[in-house]
Scaffold this motif. Sequence first.
Motif, PDB file in Angstrom:
ATOM      1  N   ALA A 123      35.133  16.977  12.618  1.00  0.00           N
ATOM      2  CA  ALA A 123      35.769  15.943  13.736  1.00  0.00           C
ATOM      3  C   ALA A 123      35.346  14.916  13.626  1.00  0.00           C
ATOM      4  O   ALA A 123      36.948  13.987  13.701  1.00  0.00           O
ATOM      5  N   ALA A 124      34.533  14.405  13.165  1.00  0.00           N
ATOM      6  CA  ALA A 124      34.632  12.604  12.866  1.00  0.00           C
ATOM      7  C   ALA A 124      34.866  12.517  11.620  1.00  0.00           C
ATOM      8  O   ALA A 124      35.685  11.467  12.254  1.00  0.00           O
ATOM      9  N   ILE A 125      34.770  13.280  10.689  1.00  0.00           N
ATOM     10  CA  ILE A 125      36.243  12.881   9.433  1.00  0.00           C
ATOM     11  C   ILE A 125      37.857  12.934   9.700  1.00  0.00           C
ATOM     12  O   ILE A 125      38.346  11.899  10.108  1.00  0.00           O
ATOM     13  N   ILE A 126      37.743  14.352  10.360  1.00  0.00           N
ATOM     14  CA  ILE A 126      39.549  14.499  10.793  1.00  0.00           C
ATOM     15  C   ILE A 126      40.031  12.739  12.169  1.00  0.00           C
ATOM     16  O   ILE A 126      41.096  12.386  11.746  1.00  0.00           O
ATOM     17  N   ILE A 127      38.724  12.528  13.144  1.00  0.00           N
ATOM     18  CA  ILE A 127      38.333  11.256  13.743  1.00  0.00           C
ATOM     19  C   ILE A 127      39.177   9.970  13.190  1.00  0.00           C
ATOM     20  O   ILE A 127      40.337   9.349  13.688  1.00  0.00           O
ATOM     21  N   SER A 157      48.950  13.195  15.242  1.00  0.00           N
ATOM     22  CA  SER A 157      48.494  13.984  16.568  1.00  0.00           C
ATOM     23  C   SER A 157      48.220  15.275  16.421  1.00  0.00           C
ATOM     24  O   SER A 157      47.506  15.655  17.253  1.00  0.00           O
ATOM     25  N   PHE A 158      48.796  15.472  15.341  1.00  0.00           N
ATOM     26  CA  PHE A 158      47.911  16.425  14.643  1.00  0.00           C
ATOM     27  C   PHE A 158      46.558  17.198  14.811  1.00  0.00           C
ATOM     28  O   PHE A 158      45.593  17.823  15.145  1.00  0.00           O
ATOM     29  N   PHE A 159      46.152  15.001  13.512  1.00  0.00           N
ATOM     30  CA  PHE A 159      44.106  15.647  14.213  1.00  0.00           C
ATOM     31  C   PHE A 159      43.956  15.638  14.826  1.00  0.00           C
ATOM     32  O   PHE A 159      42.578  15.577  15.082  1.00  0.00           O
ATOM     33  N   ILE A 162      43.185  18.408  16.951  1.00  0.00           N
ATOM     34  CA  ILE A 162      42.091  19.326  16.519  1.00  0.00           C
ATOM     35  C   ILE A 162      41.098  18.844  16.149  1.00  0.00           C
ATOM     36  O   ILE A 162      39.967  19.820  15.905  1.00  0.00           O
ATOM     37  N   ALA A 163      40.584  17.906  16.707  1.00  0.00           N
ATOM     38  CA  ALA A 163      39.464  17.524  16.513  1.00  0.00           C
ATOM     39  C   ALA A 163      38.952  17.410  17.676  1.00  0.00           C
ATOM     40  O   ALA A 163      38.823  16.571  18.751  1.00  0.00           O
ATOM     41  N   THR A 164      38.942  18.995  17.991  1.00  0.00           N
ATOM     42  CA  THR A 164      38.384  19.355  19.495  1.00  0.00           C
ATOM     43  C   THR A 164      36.666  19.470  20.130  1.00  0.00           C
ATOM     44  O   THR A 164      36.424  19.859  20.986  1.00  0.00           O
TER      45      THR A 164
END
Length: 309
Positions: A123-127, A157-159, A162-164
């Motif tokens: 999640a951290a990488i996606i954020i 917006s997609f990222f 999904i980074a939930t």
Amino acid sequence: MDYKVVSQQVVDNVGGLENIEGATHCVTRLRLVLKDTSKYNKAELENIDGVKGVLYNSGQLMIIFGTGTVNKVYDEFMALTGVKEISASEVKGAEADKKGKFFSVLKVFSDIFIPIIPAFVGAAIIIGLKSLIVANGLFGMEGSLADHSEFLKNLASFFAIIATTFDYLPVLVMYSAVKRFGGNPILGILVGIVMVHPSLMNRNTFVMDPTGAEYWNFGPLSIPMVAFQGGVFPAILTAWFMAKVEKIAQKYIPEVVSFVFVPTVTLILANVALFIVFGPLGNLIGDVLAGVIDILYNRRLISDLSRTH
């Protein structure tokens, strides 16, 4: 790497199948509970293909394979041996007891959070990627990358969706903590979902303006309908209570109806305890620790500033 061969070599060098009481794994390590700890051969284990280290701690023989590899070794090991899969709460902790209560508490936190570290990392990488796309002035450009590309705008917006991990942190903590304490982790997920239920008032909003909250009124008891976003301590305390309730319910509810009534009783009592006892208590613990950390940080900052002048 031949995982079946590796698994057989592990068995051969820990005293054989009859010496293995149970097995589990974490992010990097195959963890075994042995009946006789004098029978494992550390030197031979370290020479097995893929093994990065071997250590014994807190009642567990830990064979380090590394992220990803350990999952494949564990699956093959369990298929080969058919030994009991143990939870962290079942691991014998004689060494941990000798090191005192503080070490035991740290071990509990470690057992809870290590399995969910990959969710934090991912999640951290996606954020981070999302922040890179929406950052203004990147590479000297006017606006952000998202402002110049419809594709990148949609990707950001997609990222964000999904980074939930951090939005549903109590769900992850409840799952891992209930499993750690020996309860049914699926029931833990259900209580974790209650903690972030969209019908409940956001806790940050409640803190800013408590007057906007609605209440459940049960006679003299009035419970605010407020969620527990980011509630790590409420989740851990409730998970501990929930595992205890489930074990007691399994003991006293007749087996013929236990499949129906054990989860029902467990869920009701766990949620009641969450809103009345462990939610407020856990938030208080979190607030106190945050206050202590803030004081220590400010003291250090003042000390550093005084040295520079």
